[in-house]
Design an enzyme around this catalytic site. Sequence first.
Site, mmCIF file in Angstrom:
data_model
loop_
_atom_site.group_PDB
_atom_site.id
_atom_site.type_symbol
_atom_site.label_atom_id
_atom_site.label_comp_id
_atom_site.label_asym_id
_atom_site.label_seq_id
_atom_site.Cartn_x
_atom_site.Cartn_y
_atom_site.Cartn_z
ATOM 1 N N ASP A 293 -12.267 -8.704 5.185
ATOM 2 C CA ASP A 293 -13.569 -8.710 4.505
ATOM 3 C C ASP A 293 -14.168 -10.114 4.543
ATOM 4 O OD1 ASP A 293 -13.490 -6.008 3.707
ATOM 5 O OD2 ASP A 293 -14.280 -6.479 1.717
ATOM 6 N N ASP B 269 -6.401 -6.683 4.460
ATOM 7 C CA ASP B 269 -7.545 -6.053 3.791
ATOM 8 C C ASP B 269 -8.490 -7.138 3.282
ATOM 9 O OD1 ASP B 269 -9.088 -4.018 2.494
ATOM 10 O OD2 ASP B 269 -8.114 -4.528 0.606
ATOM 11 N N LYS C 21 3.061 -15.113 2.985
ATOM 12 C CA LYS C 21 3.204 -15.826 1.709
ATOM 13 C C LYS C 21 4.704 -16.094 1.547
ATOM 14 C CE LYS C 21 1.501 -17.572 -2.104
ATOM 15 N NZ LYS C 21 0.564 -18.731 -2.120
ATOM 16 N N ASP D 66 -3.218 -18.037 1.232
ATOM 17 C CA ASP D 66 -4.247 -18.766 0.469
ATOM 18 C C ASP D 66 -4.903 -19.826 1.348
ATOM 19 O OD1 ASP D 66 -1.769 -20.038 0.486
ATOM 20 O OD2 ASP D 66 -1.910 -20.801 -1.568
ATOM 21 N N TYR E 220 0.822 -1.210 0.000
ATOM 22 C CA TYR E 220 0.000 0.000 0.000
ATOM 23 C C TYR E 220 0.859 1.265 0.000
ATOM 24 C CZ TYR E 220 -4.750 -1.765 0.952
ATOM 25 O OH TYR E 220 -5.978 -2.344 0.865
HETATM 26 C C1 IPM Z 1 -10.453 -0.916 4.087
HETATM 27 C C2 IPM Z 1 -10.710 -0.356 2.724
HETATM 28 C C3 IPM Z 1 -9.550 0.566 2.353
HETATM 29 C C4 IPM Z 1 -8.294 -0.276 2.299
HETATM 30 C C5 IPM Z 1 -9.739 1.390 1.065
HETATM 31 C C6 IPM Z 1 -11.013 2.209 1.109
HETATM 32 C C7 IPM Z 1 -8.552 2.259 0.783
HETATM 33 O O1 IPM Z 1 -10.884 -1.372 1.800
HETATM 34 O O2 IPM Z 1 -10.340 -0.142 5.051
HETATM 35 O O3 IPM Z 1 -10.372 -2.138 4.217
HETATM 36 O O4 IPM Z 1 -8.003 -0.892 1.267
HETATM 37 O O5 IPM Z 1 -7.589 -0.324 3.303
HETATM 38 MG MG MG Z 2 -10.971 -3.315 2.679
#
Ligand code: IPM
Ligand code: MG
Length: 361
Positions: free
Chosen positions: A255, A251, A195, A227, A135
């Site tokens: 999710d 990230d 990884k 993975d 990032y």
């Molecule tokens: C998160 C989001 C952010 C990230 C984006 C909006 C930049 O997906 O906070 O997980 O990738 O960190």
């Molecule tokens: Mg995210």
Amino acid sequence: MKIAVLPGDGIGTEIVAEAVKVLKTLDLKFEMETALVGGAAYDAYGHPLPEATLKLAMDSDAVLFGAVGDWKYDKLDRPLRPEQAILGLRKNMGLFANFRPAICYEQLVGASSLKPELISGLDILIIRELTGDIYFGQPRGRRIATDGHFPGAEEAFDTMRYSKPEIERIAHVAFQAARKRKAAGTEGRVTSVDKANVLETFQFWKDVVTEVGKEYPDIALDHMYVDNAAMQLVKEPKRFDVVVTGNMFGDILSDEASMLTGSIGMLPSASLNTKNQGLYEPSHGSAPDIAGKGVANPLATILSAAMMLRFSLNQPEAAQRIEAAVQNVLAQGLRTGDIWSEGTTKVGTAQMGDAVVKALG
Ligand code: IPM
Ligand code: MG
């Protein structure tokens, strides 16, 4: 105590309004100041993270953040896109430690796409390093740039890198969190996700985490390739306790983990720096498709406000009160659309916020 309130874009304004409502109901003394961020700030000032917004955030004890982003900004140059606001806040405030708990509320077991027995009682904590990795690696860009949008580019690159101190400090955060959780009854395990079979950066990550782990003999440490971790999260999520990983893998995995619990609309997050100054935001995004309709689930943001009270404002009782109130409204059967199921009562964003306020007593 000062809280910077940054609602942002899409459903951000609606859900943050409910969290502010809840905070105002508590009998606590703090100042709240609101500012624009993300696309909203770009529209007003031509920049997603205006100087004044950044200053307000830096001068506050905590930031309550909604969400940023909308498809309509997809054509902007990268430095002007709404996402840069959250990245800029993380970097400028040094918010390196991101806590993303995935807790399955018993009343919502049915909202998950996984079998109830796999997720009932789930309580895992993903700790994502937030200010390093690909990032923020340099250099980044596309080769053969001919203008801002690189139309003639034939390749693009981003650099993945981590320094030893960056890995050490997030590893310490993870082991300490595991220790705290163990005292409250969990297994006391850190799973470091990497990884290392392919990437030098993550072989280094694994080596450094292993070294730090020697200082925590009471905490079990295992290592898992990303993975495999993605697979294990849906196969046997309860095998995890604390997961620590880099910015990019964190990230993605956070999710995935959030969805195990049925709704990303329920999950708060905290991003902390070394001074316990923090930014608190729901784990979900700005959901432009449902923005302005009053149907978004405000609970993740309300629970983020609770995390804020606990981590940055030293008000654990108030945090507890909010969390109990959220349990209470779920027990009453109130549900926003994302967690609704047959036999429960569908409510909108503001109704849900009002119900939490009422449940605070
Ligand atoms: C998160 C989001 C952010 C990230 C984006 C909006 C930049 O997906 O906070 O997980 O990738 O960190
Ligand atoms: Mg995210």
